[in-house]
Motif scaffolding. Structure first.
Motif, PDB file in Angstrom:
ATOM      1  N   LEU A   7      48.387  32.223  35.787  1.00 16.06           N
ATOM      2  CA  LEU A   7      47.244  31.946  36.837  1.00 16.06           C
ATOM      3  C   LEU A   7      46.266  32.993  36.322  1.00 16.06           C
ATOM      4  CD1 LEU A   7      47.797  30.990  39.803  1.00 16.06           C
ATOM      5  CD2 LEU A   7      47.194  34.165  40.273  1.00 16.06           C
ATOM      6  N   PHE A   8      45.414  31.569  36.571  1.00 10.55           N
ATOM      7  CA  PHE A   8      43.806  31.714  35.898  1.00 10.55           C
ATOM      8  C   PHE A   8      42.920  31.942  37.274  1.00 10.55           C
ATOM      9  CE2 PHE A   8      45.301  29.591  32.548  1.00 10.55           C
ATOM     10  CZ  PHE A   8      44.424  30.235  31.460  1.00 10.55           C
ATOM     11  N   ARG A   9      42.595  32.802  37.548  1.00 10.41           N
ATOM     12  CA  ARG A   9      41.386  33.159  38.766  1.00 10.41           C
ATOM     13  C   ARG A   9      39.882  33.269  37.890  1.00 10.41           C
ATOM     14  NH1 ARG A   9      43.656  37.785  42.797  1.00 10.41           N
ATOM     15  NH2 ARG A   9      41.849  36.030  43.803  1.00 10.41           N
ATOM     16  N   ASP A  10      38.929  32.504  39.766  1.00 12.18           N
ATOM     17  CA  ASP A  10      37.558  32.433  39.125  1.00 12.18           C
ATOM     18  C   ASP A  10      37.163  34.113  39.167  1.00 12.18           C
ATOM     19  OD1 ASP A  10      34.788  31.913  38.809  1.00 12.18           O
ATOM     20  OD2 ASP A  10      34.578  30.614  40.350  1.00 12.18           O
ATOM     21  N   PRO A  11      36.518  34.775  38.531  1.00 12.58           N
ATOM     22  CA  PRO A  11      35.907  35.926  38.569  1.00 12.58           C
ATOM     23  C   PRO A  11      34.783  36.366  39.698  1.00 12.58           C
ATOM     24  CG  PRO A  11      35.213  35.884  36.556  1.00 12.58           C
ATOM     25  CD  PRO A  11      36.307  33.901  37.069  1.00 12.58           C
ATOM     26  N   TRP A  12      34.303  34.933  39.774  1.00 11.03           N
ATOM     27  CA  TRP A  12      32.569  34.578  40.573  1.00 11.03           C
ATOM     28  C   TRP A  12      33.096  34.321  41.912  1.00 11.03           C
ATOM     29  CZ3 TRP A  12      28.093  36.706  39.307  1.00 11.03           C
ATOM     30  CH2 TRP A  12      28.388  37.565  38.128  1.00 11.03           C
ATOM     31  N   ALA A  13      35.026  33.553  42.337  1.00  9.84           N
ATOM     32  CA  ALA A  13      34.873  33.358  43.299  1.00  9.84           C
ATOM     33  C   ALA A  13      33.764  33.765  44.691  1.00  9.84           C
ATOM     34  CB  ALA A  13      35.915  32.854  43.434  1.00  9.84           C
ATOM     35  N   LYS A  14      34.122  35.227  44.849  1.00  5.21           N
ATOM     36  CA  LYS A  14      34.194  35.573  46.171  1.00  5.21           C
ATOM     37  C   LYS A  14      32.479  35.222  46.377  1.00  5.21           C
ATOM     38  CE  LYS A  14      37.830  38.980  46.669  1.00  5.21           C
ATOM     39  NZ  LYS A  14      38.245  40.337  47.042  1.00  5.21           N
ATOM     40  N   ARG A  15      31.629  35.246  44.607  1.00  5.63           N
ATOM     41  CA  ARG A  15      31.098  35.307  45.144  1.00  5.63           C
ATOM     42  C   ARG A  15      29.506  34.032  45.652  1.00  5.63           C
ATOM     43  NH1 ARG A  15      32.145  38.845  41.223  1.00  5.63           N
ATOM     44  NH2 ARG A  15      31.324  40.726  41.834  1.00  5.63           N
ATOM     45  N   GLU A  16      30.544  33.261  44.896  1.00  4.21           N
ATOM     46  CA  GLU A  16      30.018  31.788  45.659  1.00  4.21           C
ATOM     47  C   GLU A  16      30.747  31.288  46.316  1.00  4.21           C
ATOM     48  OE1 GLU A  16      27.968  29.669  43.528  1.00  4.21           O
ATOM     49  OE2 GLU A  16      28.109  31.881  41.971  1.00  4.21           O
TER      50      GLU A  16
END
Length: 64
Positions: A7-16
């Motif tokens: 599973l690849f998650r975007d570490p910047w998702a919450k900030r974007e």
């Protein structure tokens, strides 16, 4: 062992996430650009209609 892919998650998702908020949509941006335009157009149209009928009724009565 599980056969699921990693599973690849975007570490910047919450900030974007704010970019996808409805407040920042094109429609919201356009409607907030001119906040009183709709009311102003309706008021001006009503003024022109009333003034036109008022001017016609007074010009016929004076005989000019």
């Amino acid at each position: 062992m599980s056969s699921q892919p990693p599973l690849f998650r975007d570490p910047w998702a919450k900030r974007e996430a704010w970019r996808k908020h409805p407040v920042f949509s094109n429609r919201a941006m356009f409607s907030s650009m001119f906040p009183g335009l709709g009311i102003a157009v309706v008021a001006f149209t009503a003024y022109v209609v009333v003034d036109t009928f008022y001017a016609k009724s007074h010009s016929q009565g004076h005989g000019h």
